[in-house]
Design a protein around this motif. Sequence first.
Motif, PDB file in Angstrom:
ATOM      1  N   GLY A 175       2.301 -19.373   1.379  1.00  0.00           N
ATOM      2  CA  GLY A 175       3.529 -19.132   0.621  1.00  0.00           C
ATOM      3  C   GLY A 175       3.484 -17.938  -0.295  1.00  0.00           C
ATOM      4  N   GLY A 192       6.415 -19.698  -3.065  1.00  0.00           N
ATOM      5  CA  GLY A 192       6.429 -21.156  -3.017  1.00  0.00           C
ATOM      6  C   GLY A 192       5.513 -21.699  -1.949  1.00  0.00           C
ATOM      7  N   GLN A 195       6.498 -23.025   1.802  1.00  0.00           N
ATOM      8  CA  GLN A 195       7.782 -22.471   2.189  1.00  0.00           C
ATOM      9  C   GLN A 195       7.734 -21.778   3.550  1.00  0.00           C
ATOM     10  OE1 GLN A 195       9.208 -24.186   0.162  1.00  0.00           O
ATOM     11  NE2 GLN A 195      10.429 -22.868  -1.138  1.00  0.00           N
ATOM     12  N   TYR A 196       6.535 -21.471   4.010  1.00  0.00           N
ATOM     13  CA  TYR A 196       6.359 -20.793   5.285  1.00  0.00           C
ATOM     14  C   TYR A 196       7.128 -19.477   5.365  1.00  0.00           C
ATOM     15  CZ  TYR A 196       4.553 -25.396   6.539  1.00  0.00           C
ATOM     16  OH  TYR A 196       3.845 -26.574   6.560  1.00  0.00           O
ATOM     17  N   PRO A 197       6.787 -18.513   4.519  1.00  0.00           N
ATOM     18  CA  PRO A 197       7.457 -17.209   4.603  1.00  0.00           C
ATOM     19  C   PRO A 197       7.115 -16.516   5.915  1.00  0.00           C
ATOM     20  CG  PRO A 197       5.533 -17.060   3.189  1.00  0.00           C
ATOM     21  CD  PRO A 197       5.720 -18.522   3.506  1.00  0.00           C
ATOM     22  N   ASN A 212      12.191 -17.852   4.311  1.00  0.00           N
ATOM     23  CA  ASN A 212      11.321 -19.009   4.111  1.00  0.00           C
ATOM     24  C   ASN A 212      11.828 -20.135   5.000  1.00  0.00           C
ATOM     25  OD1 ASN A 212       9.834 -17.751   1.867  1.00  0.00           O
ATOM     26  ND2 ASN A 212      11.764 -17.975   0.759  1.00  0.00           N
ATOM     27  N   ASP A 214      10.795 -23.207   5.749  1.00  0.00           N
ATOM     28  CA  ASP A 214      10.776 -24.624   5.376  1.00  0.00           C
ATOM     29  C   ASP A 214      12.009 -25.053   4.589  1.00  0.00           C
ATOM     30  OD1 ASP A 214       9.205 -27.149   5.385  1.00  0.00           O
ATOM     31  OD2 ASP A 214       9.332 -26.911   3.217  1.00  0.00           O
ATOM     32  N   ASP A 215      12.442 -24.249   3.618  1.00  0.00           N
ATOM     33  CA  ASP A 215      13.591 -24.669   2.814  1.00  0.00           C
ATOM     34  C   ASP A 215      14.844 -23.826   3.073  1.00  0.00           C
ATOM     35  OD1 ASP A 215      12.933 -22.326   1.589  1.00  0.00           O
ATOM     36  OD2 ASP A 215      12.660 -23.161  -0.419  1.00  0.00           O
ATOM     37  N   THR A 217      15.624 -20.576   2.909  1.00  0.00           N
ATOM     38  CA  THR A 217      16.018 -19.648   1.854  1.00  0.00           C
ATOM     39  C   THR A 217      15.519 -18.248   2.177  1.00  0.00           C
ATOM     40  OG1 THR A 217      14.003 -20.037   0.545  1.00  0.00           O
ATOM     41  CG2 THR A 217      15.915 -21.458   0.078  1.00  0.00           C
ATOM     42  N   SER A 219      13.866 -15.111  -0.099  1.00  0.00           N
ATOM     43  CA  SER A 219      13.382 -14.624  -1.391  1.00  0.00           C
ATOM     44  C   SER A 219      13.661 -13.134  -1.491  1.00  0.00           C
ATOM     45  CB  SER A 219      11.881 -14.871  -1.541  1.00  0.00           C
ATOM     46  OG  SER A 219      11.584 -16.252  -1.518  1.00  0.00           O
ATOM     47  N   THR A 229      16.400 -16.253  -5.335  1.00  0.00           N
ATOM     48  CA  THR A 229      16.194 -16.951  -4.067  1.00  0.00           C
ATOM     49  C   THR A 229      17.564 -17.371  -3.545  1.00  0.00           C
ATOM     50  OG1 THR A 229      14.011 -17.758  -4.733  1.00  0.00           O
ATOM     51  CG2 THR A 229      15.094 -18.902  -2.913  1.00  0.00           C
ATOM     52  N   SER A 231      19.996 -19.371  -0.903  1.00  0.00           N
ATOM     53  CA  SER A 231      20.058 -20.488   0.035  1.00  0.00           C
ATOM     54  C   SER A 231      20.914 -20.112   1.240  1.00  0.00           C
ATOM     55  CB  SER A 231      20.648 -21.721  -0.644  1.00  0.00           C
ATOM     56  OG  SER A 231      20.824 -22.766   0.302  1.00  0.00           O
TER      57      SER A 231
END
Length: 385
Positions: A175, A192, A195-197, A212, A214-215, A217, A219, A229, A231
């Motif tokens: 992250g 994060g 988050q798997y960027p 990212n 995972d969520d 988003t 960054s 960040t 969404s």
Amino acid sequence: MLRCAPTGPGGPAGPTLGVPGGQPVMAAPKAKRRRLLVWGGVAVVVVALVVAVVVFRTVTAPHSATHVGATISVDNGPVDAAVAPDGTVYVTNVDDATVSVIKDELVSTTISVGKEPGWPAVAPDGSVYVANFGDGTVSVIKGELVSTTISVGNYPAGAAVAPDGTVYVANYGDGTVSVINGDRVSTTISVGVGQYPGPLAVAPDGTVYVTNFDDATVSVIKGDRVTTTISLGSNPGPRSMAVSRDGTVYVTNSVDGTVSVIKGDRVTTTISVGKYPQSLAVSPDGTVYVASYEDGKVSVIKSDRVTATVSIGKNPGLMSPGLMAVGPDGSLYVTNVDYATVSVIKGDRVTTTISVGKNPVGAAVAPDGSVYVTNAGDGTVSVLR
């Protein structure tokens, strides 16, 4: 096995071979399909993207390529290519952990790099940065030699070069984003843990955008910190990214079949495209092309709306930054991994389909207008003219 990249609607699917954007390369046989995945992007042209990550490359050729002019043997598992300002072509060979250097359509040398090398990113001075997913390093190539090897975070999934030569590396496993100036990491930015960027892109003003997975988003990085960040919605499955010349950012969302359009620090609109959009490219005039894996179509976007949908058959270009290449005449080159072909699109139709090597993955355009296509299945590069 290569890259722990997100490979499906449900999220990370474990080690796979990667490509910018983390899209699956559906190459037969099945075992090899699971291995053919590379991050751009990370765009990386996505820049070149490599543009800077942008997922497009420009040329000076007055017309589109129509045939294979040469076939070059390289090492095993060539997944992507990047072209330096002087026309030298660098091809990453994932299976052999090497980079083939091509000059005048001949391999001038083969360079050993780290484990599971991903997409090469070229700096303004011609230095080439290769993120090695398998050992957490970045190989810096100058000319035909590795000048240094830099340790970064876990599972570096892609690199992007800013206009000032600063290099950003997304570390999928921890992250973070490593910032490289010259031959060293000057800072490490957290986006994060978990988050798997993945795919990242650099706008003309130097702003960096990182997806990212995972969520869901993005960054936004300015300098050495995350300033905001963004969404993208409820788990749309962000996959690949590209930036246009005016700084607008486009993100493909594979799960819900959309493209998010980001201007500044917010999503201004969301555009519906085909099923499971993967590859993304932006032409010099701002036209956006999106290849959808499940329905074999390319959506053409102008002024934030789909103006045409071009059918090129089942499973078009399966990756992000670099897998579709655009020339200044508007010709678009799309690799068709399962069918060993490249579709050439002009306007709103396919003008020709060119047979190349087995499992074509990446495409890069040289200054003379030649298109270099990496064929992962047979260890060759097809040169289109």
